[in-house]
Design a protein around this motif. Structure first.
Motif, mmCIF file in Angstrom:
data_model
loop_
_atom_site.group_PDB
_atom_site.id
_atom_site.type_symbol
_atom_site.label_atom_id
_atom_site.label_comp_id
_atom_site.label_asym_id
_atom_site.label_seq_id
_atom_site.Cartn_x
_atom_site.Cartn_y
_atom_site.Cartn_z
ATOM 1 N N GLY A 332 0.779 -1.234 0.000
ATOM 2 C CA GLY A 332 0.000 0.000 0.000
ATOM 3 C C GLY A 332 0.807 1.279 0.000
ATOM 4 O O GLY A 332 0.333 2.320 -0.491
ATOM 5 N N LYS A 333 2.033 1.213 0.549
ATOM 6 C CA LYS A 333 2.837 2.429 0.653
ATOM 7 C C LYS A 333 4.171 2.337 -0.086
ATOM 8 O O LYS A 333 4.546 3.273 -0.807
ATOM 9 N N VAL A 334 4.882 1.243 0.093
ATOM 10 C CA VAL A 334 6.209 1.135 -0.519
ATOM 11 C C VAL A 334 6.111 1.027 -2.037
ATOM 12 O O VAL A 334 6.760 1.774 -2.775
ATOM 13 N N VAL A 335 5.310 0.104 -2.516
ATOM 14 C CA VAL A 335 5.230 -0.135 -3.954
ATOM 15 C C VAL A 335 4.785 1.108 -4.723
ATOM 16 O O VAL A 335 5.435 1.479 -5.716
ATOM 17 N N PRO A 336 3.709 1.806 -4.313
ATOM 18 C CA PRO A 336 3.344 3.016 -5.053
ATOM 19 C C PRO A 336 4.442 4.080 -5.055
ATOM 20 O O PRO A 336 4.651 4.760 -6.074
ATOM 21 N N ALA A 337 5.154 4.233 -3.945
ATOM 22 C CA ALA A 337 6.217 5.230 -3.876
ATOM 23 C C ALA A 337 7.362 4.887 -4.818
ATOM 24 O O ALA A 337 7.907 5.759 -5.511
ATOM 25 N N VAL A 338 7.733 3.616 -4.866
ATOM 26 C CA VAL A 338 8.819 3.204 -5.752
ATOM 27 C C VAL A 338 8.399 3.342 -7.212
ATOM 28 O O VAL A 338 9.157 3.870 -8.051
ATOM 29 N N LYS A 339 7.200 2.913 -7.542
ATOM 30 C CA LYS A 339 6.733 3.015 -8.932
ATOM 31 C C LYS A 339 6.691 4.463 -9.391
ATOM 32 O O LYS A 339 7.059 4.783 -10.532
ATOM 33 N N ALA A 340 6.251 5.357 -8.510
ATOM 34 C CA ALA A 340 6.184 6.780 -8.886
ATOM 35 C C ALA A 340 7.563 7.367 -9.129
ATOM 36 O O ALA A 340 7.754 8.215 -10.003
ATOM 37 N N ALA A 341 8.571 6.868 -8.371
ATOM 38 C CA ALA A 341 9.916 7.431 -8.467
ATOM 39 C C ALA A 341 10.714 6.914 -9.647
ATOM 40 O O ALA A 341 11.639 7.602 -10.122
ATOM 41 N N ILE A 342 10.380 5.721 -10.157
ATOM 42 C CA ILE A 342 11.208 5.129 -11.211
ATOM 43 C C ILE A 342 10.551 5.182 -12.584
ATOM 44 O O ILE A 342 11.021 4.550 -13.525
#
Length: 343
Positions: A332-342
């Motif tokens: 819920g938090k880690v995956v969306p943040a990583v996807k948005a950054a890369i």
């Protein structure tokens, strides 16, 4: 990038010939973890094969088939299948069956395994450690590509135009190679244009950058496009609402598991100071808040440009609800943040 969960299914051994309550409970927990991962939109759920009293998964494809019946989208793979001590024909049949059960969601992650118990258990000589894997991988790839196989080798009876069934739902099963830190393993995978999973379970992730470069350069020398290679990074992961909570809850489990393995292999005991170093921005341990874990994964992507990440869980004495919460924070938090950054 794809994101998923991997686990070896650690348990407290029942030490009984029957009435394996702990093992039964842990299998049901694994099914619940996979159901949650599927519901939260994660891409992969992976189970590692071991033949020890402290791990419940000796036949990952069977538990994965149970998971297939209660999930819809998530890919289901071993992590790993110990191919050196297995029969490639049977491995293919089992995972092809899983593929049919799951409507095309099965994968195989083939490796030599992190422990050696399976070799004497199934009648193989550790002196043949390297040749067993090479030969059996060759046969597994042939079976995956051909319905009828003619083959001969040193460690298994020959096949003459033998049909291997069932065939999978997919045109071919995705076969990944799992490696630790052996250059020969990534050279082989690159030369065969096979996807690779690198388990980084200690030290600094940057140390593995030359291994990734070797993987891609080997594929290029063999005439393949390195840009099309699939690369997975697998690391121990535990996420809580705060960094301190994650550290305090995971440290006793990590200490017990890693020092038990370390004692077998002659490693120095892991200290709390070293554990905290591994949790730091330069270490490989993804234990902390969601923001901390996301930041480390973003940094690692800049090093590896990996196409998949597997968060390896170690539950130990952590309450199962807390482990489920860790998976929720990851999805819920880690995956969306990583996807948005890369992007």
């Amino acid at each position: 990038m794809e994101f998923g969960i991997s686990t070896f299914g650690e348990i407290e051994a029942d030490n009984l010939s029957g009435n394996a309550i702990n093992a039964g409970r842990r299998v049901q927990q694994l099914i619940d973890e996979a159901k949650l991962a599927d519901r939260l939109g994660l891409d992969v759920f992976a189970l590692g094969e071991h033949h020890r009293p402290d791990y419940v998964v000796s036949a990952p494809e069977i538990i994965l088939s149970a998971i297939a019946s209660v999930t819809k989208n998530i890919k289901l793979t071993s992590a790993v299948t110990v191919l050196s001590s297995a029969d490639p024909v049977r491995v293919f049949q089992n995972f092809a069956t899983l593929d049919l059960v799951s409507n095309g969601r099965a994968e195989i992650m083939a490796g030599r395994g992190s422990f050696i118990e399976s070799f004497p258990l199934f009648g193989f000589d550790l002196e043949d450690y390297n040749s067993l894997f090479s030969e059996k991988l060759e046969l597994l790839l042939q079976i995956n590509n051909n319905e009828h196989v003619t083959w001969h080798g040193k460690h298994r009876s020959a096949l003459q135009n033998a049909g291997v069934y069932p065939r999978p739902y997919q045109q071919r099963l995705p076969i990944w190679i799992a490696v630790g830190g052996t250059p020969a393993s990534v050279i082989r995978a690159g030369s065969f244009n096979l996807p690779v999973t690198i388990a980084i379970l200690g030290g600094e992730p940057e140390r593995f950058a030359p291994l990734v470069d070797l993987y891609r350069s080997s594929a290029k020398r063999a005439g393949f496009d390195p840009a099309q290679l699939q690369l997975c990074i697998n690391e121990h992961t535990y996420i809580a609402d705060t960094s301190e909570q994650a550290s305090d809850e995971f440290w006793p489990v990590y200490e017990t598991v890693m020092n038990r393995v370390g004692k077998e292999r002659g490693w120095s005991p892991i200290t709390r100071d070293y554990f905290e170093y591994l949790r730091s921005p330069v270490g490989s341990l993804l234990v902390g808040s969601a923001d901390e874990v996301a930041e480390k994964l973003i940094k690692q992507y800049s090093i590896f440009h990996n196409t998949r990440f597997l968060a390896q869980t170690i539950m130990g004495n952590i309450a199962h609800q807390k482990m489920l919460h860790s998976i929720e924070l990851f999805a819920g938090k880690v995956v969306p943040a990583v996807k948005a950054a890369i992007k």
